[in-house]
Scaffold this motif. Sequence first.
Motif, PDB file in Angstrom:
ATOM      1  N   GLY A 155     -44.942 -17.526 -33.562  1.00  0.00           N
ATOM      2  CA  GLY A 155     -45.330 -18.880 -34.217  1.00  0.00           C
ATOM      3  C   GLY A 155     -44.247 -19.382 -34.922  1.00  0.00           C
ATOM      4  O   GLY A 155     -42.851 -19.183 -34.875  1.00  0.00           O
TER       5      GLY A 155
ATOM      6  N   ASP B 277     -58.966 -18.890 -32.679  1.00  0.00           N
ATOM      7  CA  ASP B 277     -57.925 -17.584 -32.474  1.00  0.00           C
ATOM      8  C   ASP B 277     -58.585 -16.360 -32.780  1.00  0.00           C
ATOM      9  O   ASP B 277     -58.143 -15.372 -32.124  1.00  0.00           O
ATOM     10  CB  ASP B 277     -56.639 -18.048 -33.429  1.00  0.00           C
ATOM     11  CG  ASP B 277     -55.657 -18.962 -33.136  1.00  0.00           C
ATOM     12  OD1 ASP B 277     -56.389 -19.929 -32.366  1.00  0.00           O
ATOM     13  OD2 ASP B 277     -54.647 -19.057 -33.473  1.00  0.00           O
TER      14      ASP B 277
ATOM     15  N   SER C  76     -55.038 -22.135 -38.990  1.00  0.00           N
ATOM     16  CA  SER C  76     -53.800 -22.569 -38.301  1.00  0.00           C
ATOM     17  C   SER C  76     -53.892 -23.991 -37.633  1.00  0.00           C
ATOM     18  O   SER C  76     -55.060 -24.281 -37.599  1.00  0.00           O
ATOM     19  CB  SER C  76     -53.626 -21.647 -36.945  1.00  0.00           C
ATOM     20  OG  SER C  76     -52.262 -22.089 -36.291  1.00  0.00           O
TER      21      SER C  76
ATOM     22  N   GLY D 235     -51.519 -15.363 -32.008  1.00  0.00           N
ATOM     23  CA  GLY D 235     -51.883 -16.635 -31.804  1.00  0.00           C
ATOM     24  C   GLY D 235     -52.258 -16.670 -30.377  1.00  0.00           C
ATOM     25  O   GLY D 235     -52.124 -15.915 -29.553  1.00  0.00           O
TER      26      GLY D 235
ATOM     27  N   ARG E 118     -58.847 -23.729 -35.491  1.00  0.00           N
ATOM     28  CA  ARG E 118     -58.148 -22.631 -34.938  1.00  0.00           C
ATOM     29  C   ARG E 118     -58.338 -21.275 -35.504  1.00  0.00           C
ATOM     30  O   ARG E 118     -58.095 -20.317 -35.032  1.00  0.00           O
ATOM     31  CB  ARG E 118     -56.607 -23.060 -35.116  1.00  0.00           C
ATOM     32  CG  ARG E 118     -56.216 -23.982 -34.025  1.00  0.00           C
ATOM     33  CD  ARG E 118     -56.018 -23.542 -32.613  1.00  0.00           C
ATOM     34  NE  ARG E 118     -55.093 -22.143 -32.719  1.00  0.00           N
ATOM     35  CZ  ARG E 118     -53.669 -22.155 -32.849  1.00  0.00           C
ATOM     36  NH1 ARG E 118     -52.980 -23.343 -32.791  1.00  0.00           N
ATOM     37  NH2 ARG E 118     -52.917 -21.339 -32.861  1.00  0.00           N
TER      38      ARG E 118
END
Length: 410
Positions: A164, A110, A44, A15, A106
Motif C-alpha cells: 500500500g 481486511d 485503513s 491488505g 476496512r
Amino acid sequence: MMKREFTDILIIGAGPSGMVSAGYLQQHNVQLKVVEKQQFPRFSIGESLIPRCMDNFAEAGLLEIIEKHGFQKKFGARFIKDDKVGEFDFSQKFGEGWDWTWQVPRADFDHVLAKEIQSRGVDIAFETEVTAADFSNENPVVTIQHKDGKQSEIEAKFVIDSSGFGRVLPKLLDLEQASTLESHSSVFTHIEETIRPQGKEGELITFEVLETQVWFWYIPFSNGKTSLGFVAPTEWFDQFDKDPEVSFMQMISKLNYYKGRFDNYPLEFIPKNIKHIAKSVKCLYGDKFALTGNSAEFLDPVFSSGVSFATESGLRAAKLALKELNGEQPDWQADYADYMKEGIAVFSSYVRDWYNGDLQDIFFHKSPNPEFKRQICAVLAGYVWNMDNPFVKKHERIIGAVAKFIQLEN
Ligand SMILES: Cc1cc2nc3c(=O)[nH]c(=O)nc-3n(C[C@H](O)[C@H](O)[C@H](O)COP(=O)(O)OP(=O)(O)OC[C@H]3O[C@@H](n4cnc5c(N)ncnc54)[C@H](O)[C@@H]3O)c2cc1C
C-alpha cells in the motif's frame, strides 16, 4: 549471521491486494509467507468498493466469507451538486459484470480477509516490517524486523509487494515517480449515526460537490457507523482551523445537501489527513518482483477504484508469479504492466475530466442520454477493460466531446 527462512512467494502487506494474491496462490498449493507491519484489525481508508472487485474476490475464493459478514450492500452511487443530482444504478450498466458490491469499514473487512487466509494455513507474520531488500543474488532476500526489534531474513523465489502507501519496494529500489495527476489531499473520520434515515438516504453512498475540485463523501456502513470525508486541492484545507476536529466541523458546515445532518454526532476519532494522494512508479514489475495495489499506482478516491485495482493487480501478479514458479516465462510486460496501465489510463481520463468539470456537466445534466449513462456506469463499476464500451475505448476524448455539446446547450 541473521536467521534466514525460505519460501516460494513472499507477499508484503495483508491488505486486499495481498490477500487476493494469497488466496489465489494458496488455492494452487504454493508455499507462501505474508509479512504485515501492523496488528489487525487496523484502520485503513478505501471503504467504498466497486463491482469489478467482486470478480477478483471470487477468483481468490474470498467472496463467501465476506458475504457472511453482512456488510452494507452497494448497488450504485449518487452525486449531488446544489439542486442537481446524478445517480447511477449498477444494474443499468452497459455490458456484463456484477451489479453490486459493498461499503465496508476496512478494519473489519481486511481482518475478515486476513483471518480467512490464515485459516487456510497461510503464515501471516503480523507486526513484522520489511526494512530492506536485496535483489542482487539468484533469489531475493528481504530483511524483516519483528515486534521485539529483532531482525531476520526471508529468501523467496518471488516477492509480491502489496504494501500500500508503505510502498516498500518502490522506496527501497528507487522506483517512485511523481504522478501526472494534480495534487489533492483528503481529511476523513467516522461518526455513529444514531438516528439514520431509513432506506436510500441511510444506505446510498453519496458524493456532494462543494466546488468543481472539492467534494465530500458520505459512506454509511451496516454497523451503524458512517464515513465522512473531504477531498480537495491541498491548499483548500489551509483556510480552516488548525485543530483537526474544529476544522472538520467547519468543513461540514459548508455542506448544502447534508447541512445540519451530522452536527450533533461526536467524531469517532480525530480526523485523519492524507496529503498529496496520487502515487506512481517507474515500473510495475522487475526481475523476481511485482508491485501491486497502492504500492504500484494510486490515482484519486473519486471513483472508488483503489480496492478494485489493488485486487485486480494482486490477482494478475499472483497468476504470473505462479507461472514463473512453474518454470514458464510469463510476459510480465504485456500481461501485467500493459494490462494494468490500460485500466489506469481509463480511470486517469475520468479523474482528469471530473476535476476539469466536464464529467460533472455530464453527471448533472437534466436529461442525460440513457445510452451514454449506461456506458459511463460500466466504467464506474470498474469494467474498464471492455473495449466494446465507447466510454472505455475512446476514454481520452469522449467525455470532453460530450461535455462540449452540453456546454453549448447552456
Ligand atoms: C482519501 C482516500 C480515500 C479512498 N477511498 C477509496 C474508496 O472509497 N474505495 C476504494 O476502493 N479505494 C479508496 N481509496 C484507495 C484505497 O485506500 C487503496 O487503494 C487500497 O486500500 C489499496 O489496497 P492495498 O492492499 O494495496 O493496500 P493497503 O490496504 O494499504 O494494505 C497495505 C498493507 O501493507 C502493510 N505494510 C506497509 N508497509 C509495510 C512494511 N514495510 N512491511 C510489511 N507490511 C507493510 C500495511 O500495514 C498495510 O496493512 C482511497 C484512498 C484515499 C487516500
